[in-house]
Design a protein around this motif. Structure first.
Motif, PDB file in Angstrom:
ATOM      1  N   GLY A  97       0.890  -1.158  -0.053  1.00  0.00           N
ATOM      2  CA  GLY A  97       0.245  -0.020  -0.074  1.00  0.00           C
ATOM      3  C   GLY A  97       0.873   1.383  -0.076  1.00  0.00           C
ATOM      4  O   GLY A  97       0.516   2.299  -0.899  1.00  0.00           O
ATOM      5  N   MET A  98       1.983   1.116   0.709  1.00  0.00           N
ATOM      6  CA  MET A  98       2.802   2.341   0.783  1.00  0.00           C
ATOM      7  C   MET A  98       3.589   2.659  -0.521  1.00  0.00           C
ATOM      8  O   MET A  98       3.636   3.688  -0.781  1.00  0.00           O
ATOM      9  CB  MET A  98       3.830   2.266   2.071  1.00  0.00           C
ATOM     10  N   ALA A  99       3.850   1.483  -1.173  1.00  0.00           N
ATOM     11  CA  ALA A  99       4.379   1.529  -2.514  1.00  0.00           C
ATOM     12  C   ALA A  99       3.615   2.215  -3.564  1.00  0.00           C
ATOM     13  O   ALA A  99       3.941   3.071  -4.463  1.00  0.00           O
ATOM     14  CB  ALA A  99       5.091   0.279  -3.126  1.00  0.00           C
ATOM     15  N   ARG A 100       2.315   1.793  -3.640  1.00  0.00           N
ATOM     16  CA  ARG A 100       1.315   2.342  -4.266  1.00  0.00           C
ATOM     17  C   ARG A 100       1.101   3.800  -4.138  1.00  0.00           C
ATOM     18  O   ARG A 100       0.884   4.696  -4.988  1.00  0.00           O
ATOM     19  CB  ARG A 100      -0.152   1.739  -4.217  1.00  0.00           C
ATOM     20  N   ARG A 101       0.904   4.181  -2.801  1.00  0.00           N
ATOM     21  CA  ARG A 101       0.760   5.681  -2.472  1.00  0.00           C
ATOM     22  C   ARG A 101       1.860   6.289  -2.965  1.00  0.00           C
ATOM     23  O   ARG A 101       2.002   7.466  -3.354  1.00  0.00           O
ATOM     24  CB  ARG A 101       0.753   5.646  -0.955  1.00  0.00           C
ATOM     25  N   MET A 102       3.172   5.880  -3.003  1.00  0.00           N
ATOM     26  CA  MET A 102       4.344   6.533  -3.407  1.00  0.00           C
ATOM     27  C   MET A 102       4.199   6.996  -4.870  1.00  0.00           C
ATOM     28  O   MET A 102       4.383   7.681  -5.495  1.00  0.00           O
ATOM     29  CB  MET A 102       5.499   5.869  -3.045  1.00  0.00           C
ATOM     30  N   MET A 103       3.755   5.839  -5.572  1.00  0.00           N
ATOM     31  CA  MET A 103       3.846   6.038  -6.896  1.00  0.00           C
ATOM     32  C   MET A 103       2.557   6.873  -7.520  1.00  0.00           C
ATOM     33  O   MET A 103       2.727   7.811  -8.426  1.00  0.00           O
ATOM     34  CB  MET A 103       3.422   4.424  -7.564  1.00  0.00           C
ATOM     35  N   GLU A 104       1.740   7.071  -6.631  1.00  0.00           N
ATOM     36  CA  GLU A 104       0.284   7.831  -6.858  1.00  0.00           C
ATOM     37  C   GLU A 104       0.912   9.410  -6.621  1.00  0.00           C
ATOM     38  O   GLU A 104       0.580  10.226  -7.302  1.00  0.00           O
ATOM     39  CB  GLU A 104      -0.672   7.540  -6.105  1.00  0.00           C
ATOM     40  N   ALA A 105       1.672   9.372  -5.555  1.00  0.00           N
ATOM     41  CA  ALA A 105       2.175  10.756  -5.312  1.00  0.00           C
ATOM     42  C   ALA A 105       3.045  11.407  -6.316  1.00  0.00           C
ATOM     43  O   ALA A 105       2.791  12.553  -6.696  1.00  0.00           O
ATOM     44  CB  ALA A 105       2.947  10.999  -4.129  1.00  0.00           C
ATOM     45  N   TYR A 106       3.924  10.408  -6.941  1.00  0.00           N
ATOM     46  CA  TYR A 106       4.742  11.044  -7.915  1.00  0.00           C
ATOM     47  C   TYR A 106       3.971  11.447  -9.189  1.00  0.00           C
ATOM     48  O   TYR A 106       4.137  12.350 -10.173  1.00  0.00           O
ATOM     49  CB  TYR A 106       5.921  10.237  -8.387  1.00  0.00           C
ATOM     50  N   ARG A 107       2.844  10.814  -9.646  1.00  0.00           N
ATOM     51  CA  ARG A 107       1.816  10.981 -10.454  1.00  0.00           C
ATOM     52  C   ARG A 107       1.212  12.344 -10.385  1.00  0.00           C
ATOM     53  O   ARG A 107       1.097  13.328 -11.116  1.00  0.00           O
ATOM     54  CB  ARG A 107       0.659   9.831 -10.891  1.00  0.00           C
ATOM     55  N   GLN A 108       0.757  12.742  -8.927  1.00  0.00           N
ATOM     56  CA  GLN A 108       0.258  13.992  -8.701  1.00  0.00           C
ATOM     57  C   GLN A 108       1.154  15.096  -8.929  1.00  0.00           C
ATOM     58  O   GLN A 108       0.549  16.306  -9.000  1.00  0.00           O
ATOM     59  CB  GLN A 108      -0.407  13.797  -7.237  1.00  0.00           C
ATOM     60  N   LEU A 109       2.548  14.766  -8.659  1.00  0.00           N
ATOM     61  CA  LEU A 109       3.475  15.921  -8.866  1.00  0.00           C
ATOM     62  C   LEU A 109       3.824  16.359 -10.308  1.00  0.00           C
ATOM     63  O   LEU A 109       4.268  17.133 -10.641  1.00  0.00           O
ATOM     64  CB  LEU A 109       4.620  15.435  -8.191  1.00  0.00           C
ATOM     65  N   GLY A 110       3.130  15.521 -11.176  1.00  0.00           N
ATOM     66  CA  GLY A 110       3.039  15.885 -12.433  1.00  0.00           C
ATOM     67  C   GLY A 110       4.145  15.108 -13.222  1.00  0.00           C
ATOM     68  O   GLY A 110       4.379  15.389 -14.330  1.00  0.00           O
ATOM     69  N   CYS A 111       4.574  13.997 -12.905  1.00  0.00           N
ATOM     70  CA  CYS A 111       5.588  13.163 -13.437  1.00  0.00           C
ATOM     71  C   CYS A 111       5.028  12.373 -14.646  1.00  0.00           C
ATOM     72  O   CYS A 111       3.960  11.727 -14.322  1.00  0.00           O
ATOM     73  CB  CYS A 111       6.453  12.311 -12.527  1.00  0.00           C
ATOM     74  N   GLU A 112       5.795  12.097 -15.546  1.00  0.00           N
ATOM     75  CA  GLU A 112       4.997  11.060 -16.723  1.00  0.00           C
ATOM     76  C   GLU A 112       5.000   9.463 -16.119  1.00  0.00           C
ATOM     77  O   GLU A 112       6.299   9.170 -15.311  1.00  0.00           O
ATOM     78  CB  GLU A 112       6.262  11.172 -17.766  1.00  0.00           C
ATOM     79  N   GLN A 113       4.214   8.730 -16.337  1.00  0.00           N
ATOM     80  CA  GLN A 113       4.123   7.610 -15.809  1.00  0.00           C
ATOM     81  C   GLN A 113       4.806   6.682 -16.817  1.00  0.00           C
ATOM     82  O   GLN A 113       4.309   5.608 -17.360  1.00  0.00           O
ATOM     83  CB  GLN A 113       2.547   7.209 -15.821  1.00  0.00           C
TER      84      GLN A 113
END
Length: 417
Positions: A97-113
């Motif tokens: 869950g923490m790993a998923r939250r981390m990946m989502e946070a970087y998406r919200q920062l505007g990084c390309e997936q």
């Protein structure tokens, strides 16, 4: 050396939002590194989105809460989860869950997936001479050496801070005078047949990294361009066995039309004349399971497999069924071609396990085995897999890996150096 910030940079750093925090991180890093100023950058590649602990997730979420957004194009290195659903990740809660939250946070920062360690294969190719701030060792060395852009090896959290501010410390490989070669790595005594083989480049890279450490060198004795996949393999192995951030190959890489040019008229500080015996030793070092009679898995794709490498993999398998799983790690950009004409399904039916967004060395995917043996054609996998996966390693060419996966036992082709 005293760091001088512009009025805009000082104003930003004095704030209380996420961008201010990022600017303070970049500025303090610049002070510690002895940089005189910050420079504008064209892009970043973020390595800090791979889950190593809750602090990384909480840091990214704090930036999001502060309203931070990346100011330049920012691609993402591998994460801890395969969000494309190609492979099963054994990461359990609460870490999952923490790993998923981390990946989502970087998406919200505007990084390309992008979620790939090879962003240069996914269209992120900064112009020669441009300043960028990239993380992930193989991406850094490819960016510097093959593309001719300028970056240092940016570590976790400094990379996203650079992305948010659009700034990086002016030091190291950003400065032209630090990009000149200081030593020569001469391979002219090796056979042309070996130098044109796939197996040569991870071995050469591993030897190069051990010999030069973090120095900038120029490779001589290469008759023609070996192709980007070969340079990718060389750089990844060199950055793993040493701390290589930039290499030159005379007549091949963009800043080295010849050795004299990239040496800037100076005598080299050292001359490494590579012999066949040195190659034999370097190749042997890549294997830790020399007495193995069977293998449990094959893993390829570090750095992530290109479309051309998937084409070769299909030709080598030639419709046969694999006796052990072959984990093929790649970025989601490569899945587009694999989904056409049923290619992915055909590979999976033969025993290939496609791994997207991540790789088997950075997150638990392969079964836990007390005496497992993994075969690979990657110098980087060979370097990190024993410590990260618990598997002993055998190194061979991609053809060796496929034949071994078909038979369930090691098969090697002898290519003399």
């Amino acid at each position: 050396m005293t760091l001088t910030l512009s009025a805009e940079e000082r104003t930003t750093a004095a704030g209380h939002d996420g961008k201010a925090m990022a600017m303070r991180i970049v500025a303090e890093s610049a002070r510690l590194l002895g940089a005189p100023r910050l420079i504008q950058i064209a892009s970043t590649h973020i390595d800090g989105a791979l889950y190593h602990g809750d602090s990384g997730t909480l840091f990214a979420e704090r930036l999001v809460e502060g309203g931070a957004k990346v100011a330049v194009r920012s691609t993402l290195n591998v994460g801890a989860l395969d969000l494309m659903g190609c492979s099963r990740i054994r990461l359990e809660e609460p870490q999952r869950g923490m790993a998923r939250r981390m990946m989502e946070a970087y998406r919200q920062l505007g990084c390309e997936q992008s979620w790939t360690c090879a962003p240069y294969q996914a269209g992120h190719r900064p112009a020669q001479g441009s300043d960028v701030a990239w993380g992930e060792s193989n991406a850094v060395v490819f960016c510097n050496s093959v593309l001719g852009a300028r970056t240092n090896r940016y570590g976790d959290f400094l990379d996203i801070a650079c992305a948010i501010t659009g700034r990086a410390p002016d030091y190291g490989l950003h400065r032209p005078e630090n990009r000149h070669a200081r030593l020569v790595f001469d391979v002219s005594d090796l056979s042309p047949f070996f130098l044109t083989s796939e197996i040569a480049w991870p071995v050469l890279g591993s030897l190069y990294g051990r010999e030069v450490g973090n120095a900038v060198g120029v490779v001589t004795g290469i008759a023609s361009h070996p192709g980007e996949d070969a340079l990718k393999a060389f750089g990844a192995a060199a950055a793993s066995s040493g701390a290589v951030g930039l290499f030159h190959i005379a007549g091949v890489t963009p800043e080295a039309p010849d050795a004299d040019t990239i040496l800037a008229g100076q005598e080299p500080e050292a001359m490494v004349r590579v012999t066949p015996d040195m190659i034999m030793t370097a190749r042997a070092r890549l294997s830790t399971a020399t007495q193995a009679k069977a293998i449990d898995a094959v893993a390829i794709g570090s750095p992530h497999l290109s479309n051309a490498e998937f084409d070769l993999l299909e030709r080598l398998i030639a419709g046969r069924r694999l006796a052990v799983p072959l984990y093929a790690c790649t970025g989601r950009h490569a899945l587009v071609a694999l989904e056409q004409n049923g290619r992915r399904k055909a590979l999976e039916a033969r025993g290939v396990v496609i791994v997207a967004d991540t790789c088997v060395v950075v997150t638990p995917i392969m079964p836990e085995l007390s005496n497992g043996v993994l075969m690979t054609n990657s110098g980087k996998f060979a370097h990190y897999a024993p410590g990260n996966t618990g598997y002993a390693v055998l190194y061979g060419s991609l053809a060796d890996c496929v034949e071994s996966a078909v038979l369930g036992r090691p098969v090697f082709t002898d290519i003399a150096a």
